[in-house]
Design a protein around this motif. Structure first.
Motif, PDB file in Angstrom:
ATOM      1  N   GLY A 155       0.828  -1.200   0.000  1.00 50.89           N
ATOM      2  CA  GLY A 155       0.000   0.000   0.000  1.00 50.89           C
ATOM      3  C   GLY A 155       0.862   1.247   0.000  1.00 50.89           C
ATOM      4  O   GLY A 155       2.051   1.215  -0.280  1.00 50.89           O
ATOM      5  N   GLY A 156       0.237   2.355   0.301  1.00 58.08           N
ATOM      6  CA  GLY A 156       0.947   3.627   0.372  1.00 58.08           C
ATOM      7  C   GLY A 156       0.558   4.608  -0.705  1.00 58.08           C
ATOM      8  O   GLY A 156       0.692   5.822  -0.517  1.00 58.08           O
ATOM      9  N   PHE A 157       0.055   4.112  -1.848  1.00 57.80           N
ATOM     10  CA  PHE A 157      -0.246   5.046  -2.930  1.00 57.80           C
ATOM     11  C   PHE A 157      -1.459   5.905  -2.609  1.00 57.80           C
ATOM     12  O   PHE A 157      -1.585   7.031  -3.108  1.00 57.80           O
ATOM     13  N   ALA A 158      -2.363   5.411  -1.750  1.00 60.99           N
ATOM     14  CA  ALA A 158      -3.524   6.224  -1.369  1.00 60.99           C
ATOM     15  C   ALA A 158      -3.087   7.431  -0.547  1.00 60.99           C
ATOM     16  O   ALA A 158      -3.665   8.515  -0.661  1.00 60.99           O
ATOM     17  N   ARG A 195      -4.696  -2.274 -20.709  1.00 62.26           N
ATOM     18  CA  ARG A 195      -6.051  -1.719 -20.648  1.00 62.26           C
ATOM     19  C   ARG A 195      -6.200  -0.882 -19.386  1.00 62.26           C
ATOM     20  O   ARG A 195      -5.745  -1.273 -18.310  1.00 62.26           O
ATOM     21  N   CYS A 196      -6.839   0.256 -19.527  1.00 60.89           N
ATOM     22  CA  CYS A 196      -7.058   1.149 -18.384  1.00 60.89           C
ATOM     23  C   CYS A 196      -8.423   0.889 -17.759  1.00 60.89           C
ATOM     24  O   CYS A 196      -9.417   0.668 -18.461  1.00 60.89           O
ATOM     25  N   GLY A 197      -8.447   0.924 -16.440  1.00 59.72           N
ATOM     26  CA  GLY A 197      -9.706   0.870 -15.720  1.00 59.72           C
ATOM     27  C   GLY A 197     -10.181   2.275 -15.412  1.00 59.72           C
ATOM     28  O   GLY A 197      -9.522   3.270 -15.733  1.00 59.72           O
ATOM     29  N   GLU A 198     -11.318   2.371 -14.771  1.00 57.94           N
ATOM     30  CA  GLU A 198     -11.890   3.673 -14.433  1.00 57.94           C
ATOM     31  C   GLU A 198     -11.126   4.304 -13.274  1.00 57.94           C
ATOM     32  O   GLU A 198     -10.924   3.670 -12.238  1.00 57.94           O
ATOM     33  N   GLY A 199     -10.682   5.539 -13.459  1.00 59.36           N
ATOM     34  CA  GLY A 199      -9.969   6.237 -12.410  1.00 59.36           C
ATOM     35  C   GLY A 199     -10.870   6.595 -11.248  1.00 59.36           C
ATOM     36  O   GLY A 199     -12.096   6.683 -11.383  1.00 59.36           O
ATOM     37  N   LEU A 200     -10.261   6.823 -10.098  1.00 55.06           N
ATOM     38  CA  LEU A 200     -11.032   7.155  -8.898  1.00 55.06           C
ATOM     39  C   LEU A 200     -10.175   7.983  -7.954  1.00 55.06           C
ATOM     40  O   LEU A 200      -8.959   8.065  -8.090  1.00 55.06           O
ATOM     41  N   TRP A 217     -10.124   2.392   1.747  1.00 58.62           N
ATOM     42  CA  TRP A 217     -11.108   2.158   0.681  1.00 58.62           C
ATOM     43  C   TRP A 217     -10.489   2.442  -0.684  1.00 58.62           C
ATOM     44  O   TRP A 217     -10.668   1.657  -1.624  1.00 58.62           O
ATOM     45  N   LEU A 218      -9.748   3.554  -0.792  1.00 57.96           N
ATOM     46  CA  LEU A 218      -9.155   3.917  -2.077  1.00 57.96           C
ATOM     47  C   LEU A 218      -8.157   2.855  -2.527  1.00 57.96           C
ATOM     48  O   LEU A 218      -8.145   2.479  -3.710  1.00 57.96           O
ATOM     49  N   ASP A 220      -8.030  -0.377  -1.563  1.00 57.18           N
ATOM     50  CA  ASP A 220      -8.731  -1.639  -1.842  1.00 57.18           C
ATOM     51  C   ASP A 220      -9.493  -1.577  -3.165  1.00 57.18           C
ATOM     52  O   ASP A 220      -9.442  -2.522  -3.964  1.00 57.18           O
ATOM     53  N   GLU A 221     -10.191  -0.481  -3.400  1.00 59.58           N
ATOM     54  CA  GLU A 221     -10.992  -0.366  -4.621  1.00 59.58           C
ATOM     55  C   GLU A 221     -10.103  -0.231  -5.856  1.00 59.58           C
ATOM     56  O   GLU A 221     -10.403  -0.796  -6.917  1.00 59.58           O
ATOM     57  N   SER A 222      -8.990   0.483  -5.728  1.00 61.32           N
ATOM     58  CA  SER A 222      -8.061   0.612  -6.853  1.00 61.32           C
ATOM     59  C   SER A 222      -7.472  -0.738  -7.223  1.00 61.32           C
ATOM     60  O   SER A 222      -7.396  -1.095  -8.409  1.00 61.32           O
ATOM     61  N   ILE A 223      -7.043  -1.501  -6.215  1.00 58.14           N
ATOM     62  CA  ILE A 223      -6.486  -2.831  -6.464  1.00 58.14           C
ATOM     63  C   ILE A 223      -7.549  -3.744  -7.052  1.00 58.14           C
ATOM     64  O   ILE A 223      -7.286  -4.528  -7.984  1.00 58.14           O
TER      65      ILE A 223
END
Length: 241
Positions: A155-158, A195-200, A217-218, A220-223
């Motif tokens: 982690g850490g990117f959030a 392929r890119c997923g939806e950004g958040l 949450w950010l 977990d949802e990003s992963i």
């Protein structure tokens, strides 16, 4: 000429467009060569590329699954070809080799000590995002060479996203693991996919998620989105990894 051999911190702490002209020129030449080579050899293309386009003045944190150094090259080439600059986060272990340390510093790499609260690296990533540069992170921390290999997601990117008020764009790759078969060092010409997923961002967290839980949450949802896109690609291209 002296700055061509400047201390690495000089490059870690400055914008890539502020680098000496010789370094900027060398960087673009390298990108052009690698773009041409990988496009012909691996025939990659980026699907849903609009997700990588800036949504403001701040850059994006791009996270991806990691199977090969090939996808790093392809992803960086794509982003630079759109006129942006990207800073890959790299393991500090790479800095043990002086040649690698010299090169990575000049192509935008930011070293991080995994498993520690490396605030200097987090600040460098924050400042890069604030300048409008993108930051490329591989949360798996190392190349995943087989489906049986244990995966520890870092982690850490959030926290970086919170510090820079940046969004996270999950992407996934497929086929790059097959470029170099296990036990071989010879690359094969194969088609690959990105392929890119939806950004958040943190503002997308559900209303019932507490303030302290938003970072988790950010992440977990990003992963989750990153792996969902990876699984989509694998389902569309059976047998490819």
């Amino acid at each position: 000429m002296a700055r061509f051999f400047h201390d690495e911190d000089y490059y870690y702490d400055r914008g890539m467009r502020e680098n000496p002209p010789a370094i900027r020129a060398l960087y673009l030449v390298i990108i052009a060569i690698l773009y041409a080579f990988t496009k012909v050899f691996w025939r990659w293309r980026v699907e849903r590329p609009e997700e990588l386009l800036p949504k403001g003045e701040t850059g994006s944190i791009i996270i991806s699954n990691h199977t090969s150094m090939g996808e790093v090259v392809a992803t960086v080439c794509h982003i630079v070809r759109t006129g942006r600059r990207v800073r890959p986060i790299m393991k500090s272990e790479f800095n043990k080799n002086p040649v690698v340390r010299w090169f990575f510093a000049r192509v935008g790499g930011i070293p991080v000590d995994r498993g520690t609260a490396d605030m200097k690296s987090l600040r460098r990533a924050q400042h890069a995002l604030k300048r409008g540069e993108d930051v490329l992170i591989y949360p798996e921390g190392t190349r995943i060479r087989s489906d049986d290999q244990p995966v520890e997601v870092h982690g850490g990117f959030a926290l970086i996203a919170q510090m820079a008020k940046a969004r996270v764009v999950p992407i996934a790759v497929c086929g790059f693991r097959d470029i170099t078969p296990e036990g071989s060092h010879i690359m094969r010409p194969l088609k690959t996919w990105i392929r890119c997923g939806e950004g958040l961002s943190l503002t997308d967290a559900p209303a019932d998620v507490g303030r302290r839980e938003r970072l988790q949450w950010l992440e977990d949802e990003s992963i989750r989105r990153m792996y969902a896109v990876r699984d989509e690609l694998r389902a569309e291209h059976p047998g490819r990894r």
